[in-house]
Design a protein around this motif. Structure first.
Motif, short mmCIF file in Angstrom:
data_model
loop_
_atom_site.label_atom_id
_atom_site.label_comp_id
_atom_site.label_asym_id
_atom_site.label_seq_id
_atom_site.Cartn_x
_atom_site.Cartn_y
_atom_site.Cartn_z
N TRP A 79 0.72 -1.76 59.54
CA TRP A 79 1.97 -1.69 60.32
C TRP A 79 2.55 -0.29 60.26
O TRP A 79 2.17 0.51 59.41
N ASN A 80 3.46 -0.03 61.19
CA ASN A 80 4.21 1.22 61.16
C ASN A 80 5.61 0.99 61.68
O ASN A 80 5.87 0.01 62.39
N GLY A 133 6.71 -6.56 68.23
CA GLY A 133 7.45 -6.28 67.01
C GLY A 133 8.94 -6.21 67.25
O GLY A 133 9.48 -6.80 68.19
N SER A 190 6.66 -2.56 63.92
CA SER A 190 5.60 -3.41 64.46
C SER A 190 5.65 -4.81 63.87
O SER A 190 6.31 -5.07 62.86
N SER A 191 4.92 -5.72 64.49
CA SER A 191 5.06 -7.14 64.17
C SER A 191 4.61 -7.52 62.77
O SER A 191 5.01 -8.56 62.25
N HIS A 192 3.80 -6.68 62.13
CA HIS A 192 3.32 -7.00 60.79
C HIS A 192 4.17 -6.40 59.67
O HIS A 192 3.81 -6.51 58.50
N ARG A 252 2.32 -6.16 73.93
CA ARG A 252 1.91 -5.05 73.08
C ARG A 252 2.87 -3.87 73.21
O ARG A 252 3.34 -3.60 74.31
N PRO A 253 3.15 -3.13 72.14
CA PRO A 253 2.60 -3.36 70.80
C PRO A 253 3.31 -4.49 70.04
O PRO A 253 2.86 -4.91 69.00
N TYR A 282 13.05 -9.09 69.02
CA TYR A 282 11.71 -9.30 68.46
C TYR A 282 10.84 -9.91 69.54
O TYR A 282 11.15 -10.97 70.10
N THR A 330 11.96 1.17 65.69
CA THR A 330 10.92 0.25 66.16
C THR A 330 10.02 -0.08 64.97
O THR A 330 9.56 0.83 64.27
N THR A 384 12.62 -4.19 67.77
CA THR A 384 13.29 -3.01 68.31
C THR A 384 14.78 -3.15 68.02
O THR A 384 15.39 -4.18 68.33
#
Length: 265
Positions: free
Chosen positions: A173-174, A76, A95-97, A73-74, A68, A93, A78
């Motif tokens: 997020w994605n 989040g 993202s952080s949100h 960037r981006p 984490y 992967t 992994t």
């Protein structure tokens, strides 16, 4: 924040802290990464965190690594798995949100033996009345239209699983999972994504959106500690029991004894 005060002749008395139960969970924000890291640690994963990478854990068999990084960037989560004789290499992967409780769908599942039942990624979503659209890509959309899970195919052999969520302000997020990601792990994510139970966030950490519904709760610090410890204890017990057939201890459900509730909106 002051959490205790002196009672008259009775020693320290806890003061309740305001939190919010947030629905839908996929719009609740990232939450506390320790929800994931402490469970992995209790499950026997090796902590390899270093400066520049906030969190890094390696599985006991050294085939899977969870990191984490909120700084670059981006940013989040992994999750990378090496190829083994039984499984191709794969990567996820997020993202952080992505709410920690949804990330934990896959990371918790990595600590448990694989079920003998054939996985069905779509089943948890259908049970919660997500709508499925069939076309070039197969897509399941949440009842309120704010989240999706898609089997994304752009050409022969070029496929992946893709999930995301958004508000009136745009995408929040994605998450992507390579085509080689084991299906039971993708199902673990879809199960966590579809879960109708709210997640808890402290005051000041609830995203602004008219698609979010919150309920104010008064929580004692000792309750928070108890919920956290129950999850950690469940991980330790399950890890110990994994070498003993027919034994399994499910994680305790959080917030079962939250204090007084007050609908907010």
């Amino acid at each position: 924040m002051k959490k205790q005060k002196q009672g008259s002749g009775r020693g320290p008395v806890e003061q309740a802290v305001q939190y919010y139960l947030v629905r839908p969970r996929h719009l609740a924000g990232g939450g506390d990464p320790r929800y994931i890291s402490e469970f992995l640690r209790a499950s026997g994963w090796k902590d390899q965190s270093k400066t520049g990478v906030r969190l890094a854990f390696e599985s006991p068999d050294r085939t899977v690594r969870v990191t984490y990084d909120p700084f670059n960037r981006p940013g989040g989560w992994t999750i990378q798995a090496k190829a083994t004789p039984q499984q191709e290499a794969w990567q996820a992967t997020l993202s952080s949100h992505v709410p920690a409780e949804i990330v934990a769908g896959i990371t918790d599942a990595l600590t448990r033996p694989r079920s003998a039942h054939a996985p069905n990624v779509w089943a948890p979503l259908h049970e919660q009345r997500w709508r499925t659209h069939h076309g070039e890509h197969v897509t399941a959309i949440s009842p309120d239209g704010s989240a999706f899970l898609q089997f994304h195919q752009t050409g022969p052999g070029d496929v992946c699983w893709w999930a995301g969520a958004g508000t009136e302000h745009g995408m929040v997020w994605n998450a992507t999972f390579t085509s080689t990601t084991p299906m039971h792990l993708v199902q673990a994510v879809s199960t966590a994504l579809a879960d109708p139970q709210p997640v808890m966030r402290p005051r000041g950490h609830v995203p602004l959106s008219n698609r979010i519904r919150t309920t104010s709760v008064s929580v004692l610090p000792s309750q928070l500690t108890a919920w956290q410890q129950a999850r950690i204890s469940a991980a330790r017990t399950a890890t110990w029991a994994s070498n003993r057939p027919r034994k399994n201890t499910p994680a305790a459900g959080p917030y079962a004894t939250a204090g007084s509730t007050h609908p907010r909106r």
